[in-house]
Design an enzyme around this catalytic site. Structure first.
Site, PDB file in Angstrom:
ATOM      1  N   LYS A  39      -7.760  -0.947   3.942  1.00 42.83           N
ATOM      2  CA  LYS A  39      -8.908  -1.867   3.930  1.00 42.83           C
ATOM      3  C   LYS A  39      -8.738  -2.846   2.787  1.00 42.83           C
ATOM      4  CE  LYS A  39     -10.906  -1.268   0.586  1.00 42.83           C
ATOM      5  NZ  LYS A  39     -10.525  -1.264  -0.863  1.00 42.83           N
ATOM      6  N   TYR A  82     -17.174  -1.302   1.122  1.00 42.21           N
ATOM      7  CA  TYR A  82     -17.683   0.061   1.358  1.00 42.21           C
ATOM      8  C   TYR A  82     -19.169   0.024   1.720  1.00 42.21           C
ATOM      9  CZ  TYR A  82     -13.368   2.208  -0.286  1.00 42.21           C
ATOM     10  OH  TYR A  82     -12.066   2.598  -0.406  1.00 42.21           O
TER      11      TYR A  82
HETATM   12  P1  NAD Z   1      -1.190  -1.699  -6.149  1.00 41.59           P
HETATM   13  O1  NAD Z   1      -1.099  -2.995  -6.877  1.00 41.59           O
HETATM   14  O2  NAD Z   1      -1.258  -0.457  -6.966  1.00 41.59           O
HETATM   15  O3  NAD Z   1       0.017  -1.537  -5.133  1.00 41.59           O
HETATM   16  C1  NAD Z   1       0.418  -2.589  -4.293  1.00 41.59           C
HETATM   17  C2  NAD Z   1       1.862  -2.364  -3.892  1.00 41.59           C
HETATM   18  O4  NAD Z   1       2.283  -3.465  -3.092  1.00 41.59           O
HETATM   19  C3  NAD Z   1       2.806  -2.297  -5.104  1.00 41.59           C
HETATM   20  O5  NAD Z   1       3.726  -1.260  -4.913  1.00 41.59           O
HETATM   21  C4  NAD Z   1       3.513  -3.641  -5.071  1.00 41.59           C
HETATM   22  O6  NAD Z   1       4.818  -3.572  -5.590  1.00 41.59           O
HETATM   23  C5  NAD Z   1       3.546  -3.942  -3.571  1.00 41.59           C
HETATM   24  N1  NAD Z   1       3.681  -5.360  -3.269  1.00 41.59           N
HETATM   25  C6  NAD Z   1       4.449  -5.841  -2.290  1.00 41.59           C
HETATM   26  N2  NAD Z   1       4.417  -7.172  -2.259  1.00 41.59           N
HETATM   27  C7  NAD Z   1       3.620  -7.550  -3.265  1.00 41.59           C
HETATM   28  C8  NAD Z   1       3.196  -8.818  -3.757  1.00 41.59           C
HETATM   29  N3  NAD Z   1       3.591  -9.968  -3.177  1.00 41.59           N
HETATM   30  N4  NAD Z   1       2.363  -8.837  -4.800  1.00 41.59           N
HETATM   31  C9  NAD Z   1       1.917  -7.715  -5.370  1.00 41.59           C
HETATM   32  N5  NAD Z   1       2.295  -6.476  -4.961  1.00 41.59           N
HETATM   33  C10 NAD Z   1       3.143  -6.409  -3.916  1.00 41.59           C
HETATM   34  O7  NAD Z   1      -2.458  -1.822  -5.203  1.00 41.59           O
HETATM   35  P2  NAD Z   1      -3.216  -0.613  -4.501  1.00 41.59           P
HETATM   36  O8  NAD Z   1      -4.378  -0.219  -5.337  1.00 41.59           O
HETATM   37  O9  NAD Z   1      -2.248   0.437  -4.116  1.00 41.59           O
HETATM   38  O10 NAD Z   1      -3.833  -1.347  -3.204  1.00 41.59           O
HETATM   39  C11 NAD Z   1      -3.069  -1.581  -2.048  1.00 41.59           C
HETATM   40  C12 NAD Z   1      -3.986  -1.656  -0.820  1.00 41.59           C
HETATM   41  O11 NAD Z   1      -4.655  -0.417  -0.683  1.00 41.59           O
HETATM   42  C13 NAD Z   1      -5.077  -2.718  -0.899  1.00 41.59           C
HETATM   43  O12 NAD Z   1      -5.294  -3.289   0.363  1.00 41.59           O
HETATM   44  C14 NAD Z   1      -6.296  -1.952  -1.351  1.00 41.59           C
HETATM   45  O13 NAD Z   1      -7.529  -2.536  -0.935  1.00 41.59           O
HETATM   46  C15 NAD Z   1      -6.061  -0.628  -0.654  1.00 41.59           C
HETATM   47  N6  NAD Z   1      -6.718   0.500  -1.339  1.00 41.59           N
HETATM   48  C16 NAD Z   1      -7.455   1.348  -0.601  1.00 41.59           C
HETATM   49  C17 NAD Z   1      -8.079   2.421  -1.203  1.00 41.59           C
HETATM   50  C18 NAD Z   1      -8.880   3.399  -0.393  1.00 41.59           C
HETATM   51  O14 NAD Z   1      -9.544   4.252  -0.976  1.00 41.59           O
HETATM   52  N7  NAD Z   1      -8.822   3.332   0.935  1.00 41.59           N
HETATM   53  C19 NAD Z   1      -7.951   2.609  -2.574  1.00 41.59           C
HETATM   54  C20 NAD Z   1      -7.164   1.732  -3.305  1.00 41.59           C
HETATM   55  C21 NAD Z   1      -6.540   0.679  -2.667  1.00 41.59           C
END
Ligand code: NAD
Length: 371
Positions: A137, A222
């Site tokens: 999401k 949410y």
């Molecule tokens: P994060 O920044 O920790 O991880 C993102 C990942 O994407 C990294 O490994 C990064 O290297 C990679 N990536 C690939 N291309 C990229 C670019 N161009 N720029 C930046 N990063 C790039 O983020 P996250 O917290 O893991 O969030 C990722 C997704 O998961 C989002 O859509 C977020 O909304 C979702 N999320 C959902 C929940 C949930 O509870 N359902 C919780 C946290 C995050």
């Protein structure tokens, strides 16, 4: 020695030549299925960041889903995940070559866990590679993108599910059961409060191109989603106002705090707050004419706490991502239907509301949804 379980674990829907099964089974998440011997959903995670890492860890205790592949732009991360999770080199891809997953019969589905602004193109590519998709999401940056993703997955005959982990959470499901049974009487009001204080000003969540917006896209969603599953209705109108106290950190297009209201066909209303400026803000409150339900915290990683006018809820604590992935395995491989759907259509409904919230902020007008 190969056991019956080993044998059955190797049987997947793709191996059986089945594609999308009809949604005929409708039941609660099964969190006690210790003796499971059915097919395994074999999943590759795309995006090995903080949430991808959490999902991978949670999947280690899944019974019906298994982490078998990775897609990442960082070779050192791929190496570390390979050794930690015994992932063979043939199941490792980068962002340039992952279309080749099409020719990999050992991967059934890709879980897209990258920044929001990348979801649309990545999901389209996974669909074109003929693999089922689970996407985090917000599924897309807006409703138009969401519709295109739904259409692409339908055309490719693959499922499109969204990481709505609360749709499988026991306290949440108990309140939904009670509401459906009429235990709160006619539903009149929902309050959703979703927020946290965001840190590093340079992170992708504060970059419009990658995030699509601010707190609303990340955490306010949410309350948008919750207002729908808690009331059991789809809104007919939206009003919204934005408050910005730090325009340096929260630039144009990155919302800091938005208060929004939703009106439902029954006459029920929702009043919600989405913010990147307050911690300890994670509360749902549902009020009917004969009772109430409260979740506080409502959407964190747990423990979730719930109570109603009848007392505290004592549902089991679960690891949300473990239950979600086991349920999604059943949804993809066996056609099971979730109590609260977690598919592309659900994400589209949320994104239509978010589009309307942004429109209401911009115009100062009440936005009415076309019937
Ligand atoms: P994060 O920044 O920790 O991880 C993102 C990942 O994407 C990294 O490994 C990064 O290297 C990679 N990536 C690939 N291309 C990229 C670019 N161009 N720029 C930046 N990063 C790039 O983020 P996250 O917290 O893991 O969030 C990722 C997704 O998961 C989002 O859509 C977020 O909304 C979702 N999320 C959902 C929940 C949930 O509870 N359902 C919780 C946290 C995050």
């Amino acid at each position: 020695m190969k056991t019956r379980r080993d044998f059955l674990q190797k049987i997947t829907v793709s191996a059986l030549g089945l594609s999308i099964l009809p949604h005929f089974v409708h039941s609660e998440p099964d969190i006690n299925d210790a003796l499971y011997e059915g097919p395994l959903l074999r999943v590759a995670i795309m995006g090995l960041g903080s949430y991808g890492t959490r999902v991978a860890e949670a999947m280690q205790t899944c019974k019906k889903a298994k982490l078998v592949g990775v897609i990442s732009g960082t070779p050192s991360k791929i190496k570390a995940w390979q050794s930690k999770y015994s992932i063979p080199p043939k199941n490792c891809y980068d962002y340039g070559n992952f279309d080749e997953i099409k020719n990999n019969p050992d991967i059934d589905a890709v879980y897209v866990i990258t920044p929001n602004g990348l979801h649309h193109d990545q999901v389209m590519r996974v669909a074109q590679a003929g693999k089922h998709v689970i996407c985090e999401k917000p599924m897309a940056l807006n409703a138009q993108q969401a519709q295109e993703m739904i259409d692409a997955c339908r055309k490719a005959n693959v499922r499109l599910l969204v990481g709505y982990r609360m749709h499988f959470e026991p306290h949440t499901l108990e309140i939904i059961r009670m509401r459906k049974a009429g235990e709160f009487g006619k539903i009149m009001f929902f309050q959703g409060l979703s927020g946290f204080i965001i840190g590093d000003p340079n992170q992708w969540r504060l970059n419009k191109e990658l995030s699509g917006g601010g707190a609303m896209m990340d955490i306010g969603i949410y309350s948008v989603n919750g207002s729908r599953y808690m009331t059991g209705e789809e809104p007919t109108w939206v009003t919204a106002e934005e408050t910005k106290t730090d325009p340096v950190k929260f630039k144009e297009g990155i919302d800091e705090t938005i208060q929004f209201q939703l009106g439902f066909p029954s006459g029920a209303v929702a009043s919600c707050l989405s913010t990147y400026k307050m911690n300890f803000l994670d509360r749902f409150f549902l009020n009917g004419q004969d009772g109430f339900a409260e979740l506080d915290p409502a959407t964190g990683y747990g423990p979730i706490r719930g109570r109603t006018n009848k007392g505290e809820l004592d549902q089991p604590e679960v690891t949300h991502q473990t239950v979600q992935m086991d349920e999604m395995s059943d949804m993809i491989l066996k056609g099971k239907q979730a109590v609260v759907p977690a598919d592309g259509e659900e994400a589209l409904k949320d994104l239509k509301i978010i589009d309307a919230i942004y429109e209401a902020v911009k115009t100062g007008s009440r936005i009415t949804f076309a019937k």
